[in-house]
Design an enzyme around this catalytic site. Structure first.
Site, PDB file in Angstrom:
ATOM      1  N   GLY A   1       1.100  -1.313  -0.115  1.00  0.00           N
ATOM      2  CA  GLY A   1       0.020   0.291   0.174  1.00  0.00           C
ATOM      3  C   GLY A   1       0.645   1.328   0.056  1.00  0.00           C
TER       4      GLY A   1
ATOM      5  N   GLY B   1       6.570  -6.383   3.215  1.00  0.00           N
ATOM      6  CA  GLY B   1       6.320  -7.875   2.795  1.00  0.00           C
ATOM      7  C   GLY B   1       6.715  -8.311   1.327  1.00  0.00           C
TER       8      GLY B   1
ATOM      9  N   HIS C   1      -1.483 -14.038   6.660  1.00  0.00           N
ATOM     10  CA  HIS C   1      -2.316 -13.121   5.546  1.00  0.00           C
ATOM     11  C   HIS C   1      -3.184 -11.896   6.741  1.00  0.00           C
ATOM     12  CE1 HIS C   1      -1.962 -16.378   1.671  1.00  0.00           C
ATOM     13  NE2 HIS C   1      -0.779 -15.167   1.308  1.00  0.00           N
TER      14      HIS C   1
ATOM     15  N   ALA D   1       6.102 -15.055  -1.251  1.00  0.00           N
ATOM     16  CA  ALA D   1       6.411 -15.540  -2.134  1.00  0.00           C
ATOM     17  C   ALA D   1       5.810 -14.768  -3.431  1.00  0.00           C
ATOM     18  CB  ALA D   1       5.856 -17.116  -1.715  1.00  0.00           C
TER      19      ALA D   1
ATOM     20  N   GLY E   1      -3.130  -3.484   3.791  1.00  0.00           N
ATOM     21  CA  GLY E   1      -3.865  -4.828   4.372  1.00  0.00           C
ATOM     22  C   GLY E   1      -5.243  -4.306   5.332  1.00  0.00           C
TER      23      GLY E   1
ATOM     24  N   VAL F   1       1.535  11.005  15.033  1.00  0.00           N
ATOM     25  CA  VAL F   1       1.190  11.219  14.273  1.00  0.00           C
ATOM     26  C   VAL F   1       0.030  12.481  15.100  1.00  0.00           C
ATOM     27  CG1 VAL F   1       0.157  12.062  12.260  1.00  0.00           C
ATOM     28  CG2 VAL F   1       1.073   9.971  12.785  1.00  0.00           C
TER      29      VAL F   1
HETATM   30  C1  FAD Z   1       6.848 -15.753   4.024  1.00  0.00           C
HETATM   31  C2  FAD Z   1       5.825 -14.512   3.839  1.00  0.00           C
HETATM   32  C3  FAD Z   1       5.228 -14.700   2.641  1.00  0.00           C
HETATM   33  C4  FAD Z   1       3.871 -14.168   1.942  1.00  0.00           C
HETATM   34  N1  FAD Z   1       3.347 -14.773   0.557  1.00  0.00           N
HETATM   35  C5  FAD Z   1       2.431 -14.019  -0.130  1.00  0.00           C
HETATM   36  C6  FAD Z   1       2.381 -14.042  -1.464  1.00  0.00           C
HETATM   37  O1  FAD Z   1       3.151 -15.045  -1.543  1.00  0.00           O
HETATM   38  N2  FAD Z   1       1.619 -13.698  -1.754  1.00  0.00           N
HETATM   39  C7  FAD Z   1       0.919 -12.539  -0.789  1.00  0.00           C
HETATM   40  O2  FAD Z   1      -0.563 -11.553  -1.890  1.00  0.00           O
HETATM   41  N3  FAD Z   1       1.214 -12.547  -0.111  1.00  0.00           N
HETATM   42  C8  FAD Z   1       1.749 -12.581   0.695  1.00  0.00           C
HETATM   43  N4  FAD Z   1       2.543 -12.411   2.028  1.00  0.00           N
HETATM   44  C9  FAD Z   1       1.876 -11.479   2.555  1.00  0.00           C
HETATM   45  C10 FAD Z   1       2.210 -10.160   1.765  1.00  0.00           C
HETATM   46  O3  FAD Z   1       3.669 -10.251   2.624  1.00  0.00           O
HETATM   47  C11 FAD Z   1       1.300  -8.628   2.688  1.00  0.00           C
HETATM   48  O4  FAD Z   1       0.101  -9.538   3.113  1.00  0.00           O
HETATM   49  C12 FAD Z   1       1.826  -7.985   2.317  1.00  0.00           C
HETATM   50  O5  FAD Z   1       2.909  -7.280   2.842  1.00  0.00           O
HETATM   51  C13 FAD Z   1       1.067  -6.530   3.583  1.00  0.00           C
HETATM   52  O6  FAD Z   1       1.101  -5.267   2.268  1.00  0.00           O
HETATM   53  P1  FAD Z   1       0.777  -3.707   3.772  1.00  0.00           P
HETATM   54  O7  FAD Z   1       0.547  -2.997   2.906  1.00  0.00           O
HETATM   55  O8  FAD Z   1      -0.402  -4.121   4.615  1.00  0.00           O
HETATM   56  O9  FAD Z   1       1.922  -4.112   3.957  1.00  0.00           O
HETATM   57  P2  FAD Z   1       3.583  -4.452   4.045  1.00  0.00           P
HETATM   58  O10 FAD Z   1       3.793  -5.204   3.323  1.00  0.00           O
HETATM   59  O11 FAD Z   1       3.674  -5.470   5.524  1.00  0.00           O
HETATM   60  O12 FAD Z   1       4.371  -3.072   4.860  1.00  0.00           O
HETATM   61  C14 FAD Z   1       3.753  -2.251   5.666  1.00  0.00           C
HETATM   62  C15 FAD Z   1       5.093  -2.098   6.160  1.00  0.00           C
HETATM   63  O13 FAD Z   1       5.356  -0.861   7.082  1.00  0.00           O
HETATM   64  C16 FAD Z   1       6.510  -0.929   8.215  1.00  0.00           C
HETATM   65  N5  FAD Z   1       5.930  -0.640   9.245  1.00  0.00           N
HETATM   66  C17 FAD Z   1       5.263  -1.108  10.295  1.00  0.00           C
HETATM   67  N6  FAD Z   1       4.734   0.133  11.618  1.00  0.00           N
HETATM   68  C18 FAD Z   1       5.586   1.071  11.076  1.00  0.00           C
HETATM   69  C19 FAD Z   1       6.234   1.946  11.745  1.00  0.00           C
HETATM   70  N7  FAD Z   1       5.202   2.588  13.173  1.00  0.00           N
HETATM   71  N8  FAD Z   1       6.744   3.270  10.989  1.00  0.00           N
HETATM   72  C20 FAD Z   1       7.457   2.924  10.322  1.00  0.00           C
HETATM   73  N9  FAD Z   1       7.596   2.010   9.681  1.00  0.00           N
HETATM   74  C21 FAD Z   1       6.498   1.097  10.348  1.00  0.00           C
HETATM   75  C22 FAD Z   1       6.553  -2.411   8.268  1.00  0.00           C
HETATM   76  O14 FAD Z   1       8.128  -2.310   8.976  1.00  0.00           O
HETATM   77  C23 FAD Z   1       6.628  -2.851   6.798  1.00  0.00           C
HETATM   78  O15 FAD Z   1       7.716  -2.512   6.782  1.00  0.00           O
HETATM   79  C24 FAD Z   1       3.196 -13.083   2.422  1.00  0.00           C
HETATM   80  C25 FAD Z   1       3.841 -12.590   3.881  1.00  0.00           C
HETATM   81  C26 FAD Z   1       4.541 -12.937   4.776  1.00  0.00           C
HETATM   82  C27 FAD Z   1       5.173 -12.629   5.155  1.00  0.00           C
END
Ligand code: FAD
Ligand code: SF4
Length: 550
Positions: free
Chosen positions: A20, A90, A477, A95, A510, A237
Site C-alpha cells: 500500500g 512484505g 495473511h 512468495a 491490508g 502522529v
Molecule cells: C513469508 C511470507 C510470504 C508471503 N507470501 C505472499 C504471497 O505469495 N502473496 C501475497 O499476496 N502475499 C504474501 N504474503 C503477505 C504479504 O506480504 C502481505 O499481505 C503484504 O506485504 C501486506 O502489505 P501491506 O501494504 O499491508 O504492508 P506491508 O507490506 O507489511 O508493509 C508495511 C511496512 O510498514 C512498516 N511499519 C510498520 N509499522 C511502522 C511504523 N510504526 N513506522 C514505520 N514503518 C512501519 C513495516 O516495517 C513494513 O515494512 C506473505 C507474507 C509472508 C510473511
C-alpha cells in the site's frame, strides 16, 4: 507569494513502504506532491540478504535482541502472524503470488454497496498486476509436479494451475540468470535478471529476479523525488495545533528503530498522512495514538473484523527424496480441493532449514488434549515402525530439500478482533491482543490431501507444531482491523480510504480489506491503494482545507 505548502516538510508522509505504502508514494509523487516515506525496516540488496534462514540476525526482525532482518513472527492467542519489515515491506520476504480473488468478496463485509466494486476494481487489478510484473509461472519444480500428481489421485487434477507471480521469468528456451535493461517501466526502472528457480524468494531474492517494491513502485517514487527514511519508526502522529481534525496538517514523530540507546528522535510536519504500516502495524500505531490522545477520534471499530484468510500450514517431508524439492519458485502452483479450499505448494531454498524446528508429524482430530495425546502416540508408533526415518523427519537438517509446505486457504468467512490490553504478566503498558472465537486449525479435507501427498511422494504428512500443541494456526495473511465502511459506526475508513474523523489522513494497507479473500492478499492491497490514489487530485489542484466528509 510563498506557497502555503512550503511551511511543511512534506505534503504527504507515508508510514510504511510495503504494497500500500509504495503505491501511494509513487502515485503521490506523480501527482506533484512532496512525499516522505518512513520505514521501520532496513534497506536490503542482493549482497546483504541472508544466504539461509540460519543467518537469524539477517532474517528475523527483533531489533531489541540484535536481530535486524526482514521477517517477523508475532504470537497471539488466535494466530501466529508472519509479516515483513523492510524497505519494500512484505515484498522482500513474500512468495510473489499475485492472485485476483473471486468477485463474491465484494458482496459481503462492510464495504458492500459503497462503490460499484465489481465494475471498478478490474482496471485497478490490471494496473497493479502490470506494475508488479505479474505473469504466469513458467518454472515448475519437482514439488509442483508432485502437487499435480496428488491432485490427480484426489480427483481434482483439473483444478491444477500455475500461479501468477511477480517474478522476471526467463524466456522459454533460456536457463535464467540473464540481465536485461528495465523490462517493466519503459526504461525508467532498474536493469533486471531473469529467475533461475532457486526457490529462495522468501529469503529475499539475491539475483534481482523477484519484483520487490524497491525495484518497482518504490524505486520510481524515490527516483522522482520521494525521500525515504529507512530504520525509522513512527511513534506519534498528531494534528497541528489550532485544529483537531488535521485540516492544518500533522506533526509526525519518529525514532531510529534499530538503535538500542541513541534513538535520535525527530519530527516532521506534513499536510497529509498515509498509514500503510500493514494490518498489524497500523492497528498497533492507531491504538497507541488513540490511547495517548494524539488521534482520539479514530473510530471505535479499530481492531474489529481482523481476518486470517482461514489459513492452515501443513505439508509432507520426504526423507532422502531423489530430487531437490526446494527447486522452483517459492509458490509455483496450486489446486482447489473443493469450492472453498485452495492449496498451494510452497518451498524454502536449500539450506534454509530453520523452519524445520516448527514442523512435526501430522495428527488428525479436533484440537485439544486428545489431539496432543494422539500426536504423542503417532510419534511413538512411528518411532517403533521407522525409527531412523522418524528421527530424520523431526530434525531440521535437510528440511528445505525434503519438505513441501502445503498452504491451505479457505474462502469461508471467519474473523477475530484485536484489542489494546494490559497483559496480566506485564500490567505496565498495553499491547495488541487477539479476541473472539477460535480460528480453526484443523481442516480435515486439507489433512487428507497432505496424507495423499505424502503417499504419492513416499514421505510423511506433516503439520505445524504450534497448531497441534496450542491450537494456534499460522498465517502470513493478516488483513482487516481498519475496514472500509459507510461510517465510523461500522469501520475506520470510507470508500476512498480516508480515515473517519480526520482530514487528509488515509489508510492504504491490508488493514482496510473488509472480506476474507481466500487467496493471497498483496494484489488486492495494491489494487485498492491504486484506486484510493485516483481520488486525490494533482498537487496543483489540492484543496487541503475543503470540508471533510466526517
Ligand atoms: C513469508 C511470507 C510470504 C508471503 N507470501 C505472499 C504471497 O505469495 N502473496 C501475497 O499476496 N502475499 C504474501 N504474503 C503477505 C504479504 O506480504 C502481505 O499481505 C503484504 O506485504 C501486506 O502489505 P501491506 O501494504 O499491508 O504492508 P506491508 O507490506 O507489511 O508493509 C508495511 C511496512 O510498514 C512498516 N511499519 C510498520 N509499522 C511502522 C511504523 N510504526 N513506522 C514505520 N514503518 C512501519 C513495516 O516495517 C513494513 O515494512 C506473505 C507474507 C509472508 C510473511
Ligand atoms: S526463485 Fe530464486 S531467482 Fe527466482 S525469484 Fe525466487 S529467489 Fe529469485
Amino acid at each position: 507569494m510563498p506557497n502555503e505548502s512550503d511551511k511543511f516538510d512534506f505534503d504527504f508522509i507515508v508510514i510504511g513502504s510495503g504494497f500500500g505504502g509504495s503505491v501511494c508514494a509513487h502515485r503521490l509523487i506523480e501527482k506533484g506532491y512532496r512525499v516522505g516515506v518512513m520505514e521501520m525496516g532496513k534497506r536490503w540488496n542482493p549482497s546483504t540478504l541472508p544466504k539461509s534462514s540460519w543467518s537469524l540476525h539477517r532474517w528475523f526482525w527483533r531489533p531489541k535482541l540484535g536481530l535486524r532482518g526482514f521477517f517477523n513472527m508475532r504470537f497471539f492467542r488466535h494466530a501466529t502472524i508472519f509479516h515483513g519489515c523492510a524497505v519494500g515491506g512484505g515484498s522482500i520476504t513474500y512468495a510473489c503470488t499475485l492472485l485476483t480473488p473471486p468477485d463474491k468478496i465484494w458482496e459481503g463485509g462492510s464495504w458492500t454497496g459503497l462503490a460499484n466494486w465489481k465494475d471498478e476494481m478490474p482496471r485497478h487489478y490490471r494496473t497493479a498486476a502490470l506494475m508488479l510484473g505479474a505473469t504466469e509461472n513458467k518454472i515448475l519444480g519437482p514439488a509442483d509436479l508432485l502437487l499435480k500428481r496428488t491432485a490427480d489421485a484426489a480427483n481434482c487434477g483439473d483444478t491444477f494451475y500455475r500461479t501468477n507471480v511477480g517474478i522476471f521469468q526467463p524466456t522459454d528456451d533460456r536457463p535464467g540468470n540473464e540481465t536485461f535493461l528495465d523490462p517493466y517501466y519503459g526504461g525508467d526502472g532498474p536493469a533486471r535478471t531473469t529467475c533461475l528457480g532457486c526457490g529462495g524468494c522468501m529469503m529475499g531474492c539475491r539475483f534481482g529476479a523477484k519484483n520487490t517494491l524497491d525495484l518497482g513502485y518504490l524505486y520510481l517514487a524515490e527516483k522522482h523525488g520521494a525521500k525515504l527514511f529507512a530504520e525509522t519508526r513512527v511513534t506519534n502522529v498528531q494534528p497541528m495545533p489550532n485544529s483537531d481534525n488535521g485540516q492544518d496538517g500533522y506533526r509526525v514523530e519518529t525514532v531510529r528503530s534499530t538503535a538500542w540507546i541513541r534513538k535520535r528522535p525527530r519530527h516532521f510536519t506534513t499536510r497529509g498522512v498515509v498509514f500503510a504500516a500493514s494490518s498489524l502495524g497500523t492497528m498497533e500505531l492507531l491504538f497507541r495514538l488513540r490511547e495517548q490522545g494524539s488521534l482520539p477520534k479514530i473510530s471505535a471499530q479499530l481492531g474489529k473484523h481482523v481476518r486470517t484468510n482461514s489459513e492452515s500450514l501443513i505439508g509432507a517431508r520426504m526423507p532422502g527424496h531423489h530430487e531437490d524439492l526446494s527447486q522452483g519458485i517459492a509458490i509455483g502452483s496450486g489446486v482447489y480441493i473443493d469450492e472453498h479450499t485452495h492449496i498451494e505448494a510452497v518451498r524454502y531454498p536449500s539450506g534454509s532449514d530453520a523452519m524445520g524446528f516448527l514442523t512435526t508429524i501430522l495428527t488428525n482430530g479436533q484440537p485439544g488434549p486428545r489431539r496432543i495425546a494422539a500426536w504423542l502416540k503417532n510419534i511413538f508408533l512411528s518411532l517403533l515402525r521407522h525409527p531412523l526415518k522418524t528421527i530424520r523427519v523431526l530434525q531440521p537438517y535437510g528440511w528445505a530439500r525434503e519438505f513441501v509446505i502445503l498452504l491451505c486457504m479457505q474462502a469461508l468467512d471467519g474473523e477475530i478482533e484485536m484489542r489494546w490490553r494490559r497483559p496480566w504478566f506485564w500490567p505496565f503498558r498495553r499491547y495488541l491482543a487477539s479476541w473472539g472465537a477460535k480460528v480453526p486449525t484443523y481442516i480435515p479435507r486439507a489433512n487428507q490431501f497432505a496424507e495423499k501427498f505424502a503417499q504419492v511422494a513416499g514421505g510423511f504428512p506433516m503439520s505445524m507444531l504450534p497448531e497441534i500443541l496450542f491450537d494456534i494456526p499460522g498465517t502470513a495473511h493478516c488483513i482487516g482491523g481498519c475496514v472500509i465502511a459507510d461510517s465510523s459506526t461500522n469501520g475506520v475508513v470510507d470508500s476512498h480510504q480516508q480515515a473517519f474523523g480526520y482530514k487528509n489522513m488515509y489508510i492504504c494497507d491490508g488493514s482496510v480489506v473488509a472480506a476474507n479473500l481466500g487467496v493471497n492478499p498483496s494484489l488486492t492491497i495494491t489494487a485498492l491503494a491504486e484506486r484510493a490514489m485516483t481520488f486525490i487530485p494533482p498537487a496543483s489542484q489540492a484543496t487541503w482545507n475543503a470540508p471533510a466528509d466526517l
